[in-house]
Design an enzyme around this catalytic site. Structure first.
Site, PDB file in Angstrom:
ATOM      1  N   ARG A  18       0.820  -1.221   0.000  1.00 23.77           N
ATOM      2  CA  ARG A  18       0.000   0.000   0.000  1.00 23.77           C
ATOM      3  C   ARG A  18       0.852   1.269   0.000  1.00 23.77           C
ATOM      4  O   ARG A  18       0.578   2.200  -0.762  1.00 23.77           O
ATOM      5  CB  ARG A  18      -0.978  -0.019   1.175  1.00 23.77           C
ATOM      6  CG  ARG A  18      -2.158  -0.977   0.961  1.00 23.77           C
ATOM      7  CD  ARG A  18      -3.041  -1.036   2.193  1.00 23.77           C
ATOM      8  NE  ARG A  18      -2.254  -1.375   3.371  1.00 23.77           N
ATOM      9  CZ  ARG A  18      -2.626  -1.090   4.614  1.00 23.77           C
ATOM     10  NH1 ARG A  18      -3.763  -0.456   4.847  1.00 23.77           N
ATOM     11  NH2 ARG A  18      -1.853  -1.425   5.623  1.00 23.77           N
ATOM     12  N   ASN A  36      -6.520  -2.750   1.844  1.00 25.19           N
ATOM     13  CA  ASN A  36      -6.469  -4.213   1.802  1.00 25.19           C
ATOM     14  C   ASN A  36      -7.877  -4.741   1.967  1.00 25.19           C
ATOM     15  O   ASN A  36      -8.661  -4.196   2.742  1.00 25.19           O
ATOM     16  CB  ASN A  36      -5.658  -4.747   2.998  1.00 25.19           C
ATOM     17  CG  ASN A  36      -4.164  -4.584   2.784  1.00 25.19           C
ATOM     18  OD1 ASN A  36      -3.694  -4.465   1.664  1.00 25.19           O
ATOM     19  ND2 ASN A  36      -3.418  -4.581   3.878  1.00 25.19           N
TER      20      ASN A  36
END
Ligand SMILES: [Fe+3]
Ligand SMILES: [Mg+2]
Ligand SMILES: [Zn+2]
Ligand SMILES: [Zn+2]
Lengths: 845, 329
Positions: A18, A36
């Site tokens: 990320r 996520n």
């Protein structure tokens, strides 16, 4: 406004994915968010006009290019966002942000433990850095994972780092998406994190200040230089370490560990040190330096390792034979300072590099198992070492290695002089992985640290496979979960005959079922009635009321190779050559030299090695001479061989054994099961050449000795000059009979042909026989692909010669790569077979 | 022995033969049953069919074995065995001389044990429908007040003992049957253990479990006890008595002595604080002279029987599905 969602699948959680998305999205001027979720990572971006497609494409290109080291992108799917809520959310977004994940939906992937990255190594070496010489330095690109995890979701509270609240500096790194330590769960520093210390075997702490060195690791390095044996707590377990160039230390380590023959693994500071001892190709260097940092089997530069150079007294600062005696240290202290001053400075104690390795490191082997440092502890410990350390697993022979400090003091206290301990608990034992390059590619021989539990994608056709649990074999056990068309193999767990391993097996099973949220709809076991894994499977299936699926051992080896190579479910049958020690056959006899024609669903045994008795059952696995006798008995009768080769060394040697009783066992079928084992054939040939030991102490010992012997002479034996095998057709298939080779082999011995040429001629003969039979069977059954698996194919000479022959005949060859050809890869095959059967609504019993 | 259709003469011959050796008053009475007054207390009863090849072996024969086996099964409850019943199935053509030897041996064993055969039966089957002779024996006995010995009573902390060396009987039978010709003759340990048991419970009334490790050997018996009691067991390889010649034979044959049958040994489980006393008592009896403490009962949800090996490992000593089948790949 338009908007699109980008779905990324693969190894994308817990690996700094990320923040990378965040950084690149900002760099590309995108607005939106990333999170996520249960399927991986979901990126949403707003586009103001049609022209933004270029921005997104540029972003994705960079995402592939700059993918974090531990991440793996399997697929990217782009689609427009239509729902009003999503559009409304994004319309607000003036920036690009990381969203918290919705905990309930997340299948948080647990990734493998990874070797310390270059950035972290630089920090521990930098005197100005706040992590200078800090042994638990890690970041999102490196550090422990599986070894410290207790449950999901994967966050610090569910790891053994929960005992160490982060200091403000570490917490700031953890929260900053621009930092390398953003959401690095094991993040730590000297202020807040775990620490190391030294103890002697009696449990007394040894103070580095008193010892006059910088810290515990520097002291440990000195002790090693002084010839001591250290137990070192690492990532997934303990190592026993000593100076690999000190013959006394290595011999003593073997004696204490009661490991008398099996090669010891080495760790060296860098590739340069390794190049002093082994041939290292570019491919080897890349493998050694990868985040997985496995033990790599490399060819030794010197073939023997028997040359032993005595340390010259001039080279050492210390007086000859002086030992800094541990009792002085224990009793505190008078003489301790002296003890330390006497320790020769590492760089000056022995001539010029490379110093010869102690002969006991890998007796009789042409290869060495070597790895690079993979934790800050190792980097710091080896900093001054331009020769390798022995780094073998911290256990007695047969046992699983220690992971616990108290356990280590109890069990390793007797093996090590000094223990280097730390207070970050190891929650899961993860052994060092072992890799060998064969037929041009890296092939795992033991899949553990650095690889497990990374999922393997199942081949096309398995998309709808139900959740399954395959329990694996008996030795070198792994188990395998199937979930979402992926196979998740446990790390190598070991031999389930060992009580500690069997307990660990059940604990690890529970952990994986929890980590990966799998509720198996069927359990899969080997057909052997006495494998512990089969017993556990049977019990669990009965308890949970789920079907139990039995898979034949060699069919599992075959299917493992297929799955390993992405062979699609409906791609049809291949011919498998499956050679190993033994496995339980579908006819209740013991198999081990099998030609199976089959796919995932089913197989047919089209040919096999001639079954030969194993007089004394399990004893025959330990004593190669029994197999030589049984093979000669099978190949025309012992009496005839004895008459023909009277006086020949191997015949004399056998003649001194209690052959009458073995003859009775064979004749009466008393504890002398017939087996078509290829492993036993290797044992028999090794016994004829008197290599590999009278009583074996580890699996495959005789076969490895035979391979090592043959390695130097393979190029002296022509393609057609191998020993002959016979073929015959019986109603159940074709038989490959090794009988004719004995005549040629014994005649060569009596003629005085060098043993290495005899060993090579055996390899060439076997490869020729296997290759020719496979070619004929492939033609007969109109098959174009041959898969090779089973523990015997860890033999590089055999694997490469068989593969080369098959390819020369225009056949495609499938070999194991991501999972071992030995029983460590069995569970993948079991799972694939069971999944295929469930998918075809076939025989769930 | 011929049998023929009538076989009356034969039956008479056999009858005389039995009466000659098995001469207990209840038996010679000639009734089809034995009549006696049971003593007070709890009675136990056990039955066992004996089928063995060869019929005669070093240390015994099928006759003595049939007596010892059933006495031991009765005695493992802590009982004093009282009476035996015996049923013979003879194959037509079985030599009368062999039968006489077997019956005489049976009588000797019963007399020596003080446990008479008080009723019995004989049947003759056609040639090919039997294997020489089969003998089924049934025994009854009475358990002393206050004794509660049962396979489900092993508790964590208890100590495990054996009364002597393991594997003698099975190796003796095998080497005789297959004519293996070991250097030293290995003799069966076949013996009646009730007197040893009586001295044991006199010294340690709180023995928790007793069992004779016959078929399947020590390994199987310990697994049975562990399962019945819901516990684990931890034994030490080097503490288990095995005769050197038995160990050598087993190594040669590839057998594990822990899985080989015994016919004159027992396994006892008792509280830790009684173990020393028990082993000393056993040492004082001829059949327990080589008794040894071999391990302890532990808590274990897996109910593993595990053994510390000479190499420092801890191997699971499992129940086997069938033969000792190799597992190593
Ligand atoms: Fe195998
Ligand atoms: Mg019985
Ligand atoms: Zn790092
Ligand atoms: Zn900190």
């Amino acid at each position: 406004m338009t908007a699109e969602s980008i779905r990324v699948r693969g190894l994308v959680q817990g690996v700094g994915f990320r923040p990378t998305v965040w950084r690149l999205a900002r760099a590309c001027g995108l607005r939106g968010d990333v999170r996520n979720d249960g399927e991986g990572v979901l990126i949403r971006v707003r586009g103001s006009a049609a022209g933004d497609d270029a921005g997104v494409s540029g972003f994705l290109k960079r995402l592939y290019e700059e993918c974090p080291p531990l991440a793996r992108i399997d697929s990217v799917e782009r689609r427009p966002i239509a729902d009003p809520q999503g559009l409304a959310d994004l319309a607000q977004q003036q920036d690009f942000v990381i969203l918290e994940s919705a905990a309930t939906a997340v299948h948080t992937g647990i990734v493998a433990d990874a070797a310390t990255c270059a950035a972290c190594v630089a920090e521990i070496r930098d005197p100005a850095d706040r992590r200078h010489r800090y042994p638990f330095t890690n970041c999102t690109h490196c550090g422990p994972r599986l070894s410290i995890v207790a449950g999901i979701p994967y966050d610090r509270a569910r790891t053994s780092m929960s005992a160490f609240p982060m200091c403000p500096d570490c917490a700031a790194e953890y929260k900053d998406p621009a930092d390398r330590r953003f959401h690095a769960q094991p993040n730590a520093c000297p202020v807040c994190g775990p620490g190391v210390w030294l103890q002697d075997a009696a449990g007394q702490p040894l103070d580095p200040v008193v010892l006059g060195v910088e810290d515990a690791i520097a002291a440990a390095s000195r002790f090693l230089a002084d010839g001591r044996i250290l137990a070192i707590k690492g990532i997934g377990g303990f190592h026993l370490a000593c100076d690999a160039t000190n013959p006394d230390a290595v011999a003593e380590l073997r004696r204490r560990k009661r490991r008398y023959a099996k090669p010891l693994a080495l760790m060296a500071r860098d590739l340069e040190v390794i190049r002093g001892y082994c041939r290292v190709t570019g491919q080897d260097a890349a493998l050694l330096s990868a985040p997985a940092a496995p033990i790599l089997l490399l060819d030794r530069l010197d073939s023997g390792g028997t040359d032993r150079v005595e340390t010259s007294a001039d080279d050492a600062v210390a007086p000859d034979g002086f030992r800094c005696a541990l009792p002085d240290l224990e009793s505190g202290h008078p003489g301790l300072e002296d003890g330390f001053r006497c320790a020769p400075p590492i760089l000056r104690c022995r001539g010029a590099p490379p110093w010869p390795l102690a002969p006991d490191v890998a007796p009789g082997q042409t290869t060495l198992g070597v790895m690079l440092p993979y934790s800050p502890i190792h980097h710091l410990l080896l900093a001054d070492w331009d020769r390798p350390l022995v780094m073998t697993s911290g256990n007695l022979s047969e046992e699983p290695q220690c992971i616990d400090n108290a356990d280590a003091l109890g069990r390793l206290g007797q093996l090590a002089d000094i223990l280097l301990l730390h207070d970050r608990a190891i929650l899961n034992r993860v052994d060092d992985s072992v890799v060998r390059v064969m037929a041009g590619e890296a092939r795992l021989l033991r899949r553990a640290r650095g690889y497990a539990p990374a999922p393997l994608a199942l081949p096309p056709g398995f998309e709808a496979a139900p959740p399954l649990l395959a329990l694996g074999g008996e030795l070198k056990n792994t188990f395998c979960l199937i979930r979402d068309a992926q196979a998740i193999l446990s790390q190598h767990l070991g031999d389930l005959e060992d009580a500690k391993t069997a307990r660990e097996y059940e604990r690890t099973l529970a952990l994986y079922l929890d980590l990966f949220q799998v509720v198996p709809e069927a359990l899969v076991v080997d057909l052997h009635p006495d494998y512990r894994s089969s017993l556990i499977g049977r019990d669990r299936a009965a308890r949970d009321g789920v079907p139990l699926i039995g898979v034949q051992h060699h069919h599992a080896h075959l299917a493992s190779t297929l799955a390993d190579n992405g062979w699609p479910l409906d791609a049809g049958p291949v011919l498998g050559i499956l050679l190993d020690g033994l496995g339980y056959g579908s006819d209740g006899t013991l198999w081990g030299g099998e030609f199976l024609l089959g796919d995932y669903l089913d197989f047919q045994r089209v040919a096999h090695l001639k079954p030969v008795a194993m007089p004394g059952g399990t004893r025959a696995i330990l004593e190669p001479w029994r197999n030589l006798y049984a093979h000669l008995e099978s190949a025309g009768g012992w009496a005839a061989w004895r008459a023909r080769f009277a006086g020949l060394e191997p015949i004399e040697r056998l003649d001194a054994k209690p052959l009458g009783i073995l003859k009775t066992l064979i004749a009466r079928g008393l504890n002398a099961p017939l087996s078509s084992s290829a492993g036993r054939l290797f044992d028999a040939v090794a016994a004829a050449l008197d290599v590999g030991g009278e009583v074996l102490t580890y699996e495959g010992q005789a076969a490895i000795a035979l391979e090592s012997l043959a390695a130097v002479a393979m190029d002296r034996v022509g393609d057609g000059d191998g020993y002959p095998f016979a073929r015959s057709i019986v109603p159940t298939g074709e038989i490959l009979d090794p009988a004719p080779l004995w005549d040629a082999l014994l005649a060569d011995i009596s003629r005085g042909r060098p043993p290495e040429e005899i060993a090579a001629a055996f390899h060439v003969g076997l490869a020729t026989a296997l290759g020719t039979l496979a070619r004929d069977l492939a033609r007969r059954h109109e098959i174009s692909t041959v898969a090779l698996s089973g523990g015997v194919f860890q033999n590089r000479l055999l694997l490469e010669s068989v593969a080369r022959r098959l390819e020369a005949d225009g056949l495609r060859v499938l070999l194991q790569r991501q999972v071992p050809a030995n029983d460590g890869g069995l569970s993948l095959g079991q799972a694939a077979v069971a999944a295929a059967r469930v998918l075809s609504n076939d025989s769930v019993d | 022995m011929s049998h023929g259709s009538g076989g009356r003469a034969m039956a008479q011959l056999i009858g005389e033969l039995f009466q000659r050796y098995l001469d207990h008053e209840l038996l010679i009475l000639g009734n089809d049953q034995a009549l006696f007054t049971p003593p007070p207390g709890r009675m136990v009863m056990s039955t066992d069919g004996h089928v063995i090849s060869p019929l005669f072996f070093p240390g015994g024969d099928i006759g003595s074995l049939a007596v010892h086996g059933t006495i031991n099964d009765v005695a493992m409850s802590g009982a004093r065995p009282l009476y035996l019943a015996a049923g013979f199935i003879l194959e037509e053509g079985f030599p009368l001389g062999d039968l006489a030897r077997i019956v005489a041996s049976m009588a000797r064993a019963a007399n020596a044990a003080g446990v008479p055969v008080v009723t019995g039966d004989t049947k003759v089957v056609e040639r090919g429908k039997g294997d020489g002779v089969f003998i089924t024996t049934t025994g009854i006995g009475v358990v002393p007040e206050g004794i509660l010995i049962s396979g489900d009573r092993a508790e964590p902390g208890d100590v495990i003992l054996v009364s002597g060396s393991m594997g003698d009987h099975g190796v003796a039978i095998l080497s005789k049957r297959e004519n293996l010709g070991f250097e030293t003759e290995i003799r069966s340990d076949s013996a009646a253990l009730h007197e040893l048991v009586a001295t044991m419970i006199a010294a340690v009334p709180d023995i928790h479990c007793l069992r004779d490790p016959t078929r399947g050997g020590l390994a199987t018996t310990l697994n049975e006890l562990a399962h019945q009691s819901g516990v684990g067991m931890q034994i030490r390889e080097d503490a288990i008595p095995v005769r050197a010649e038995v160990a050598a034979a087993c190594e040669l044959l590839g057998l594990d002595p822990l899985y080989v049958a015994n016919e004159g040994k027992l396994v006892a489980v008792c509280p830790r604080d009684q173990a020393e006393r028990l082993v000393e008592t056993m040492h004082g009896h001829a059949l327990g002279a080589e008794s040894a403490i071999i391990g302890e009962v532990v808590e274990d949800p897996h109910r593993f029987v595990q053994m510390e090996t000479g190499f420092g490992g801890s191997r699971i000593v499992d129940w086997l599905a069938g033969e000792q089948l190799p597992r190593i790949c």
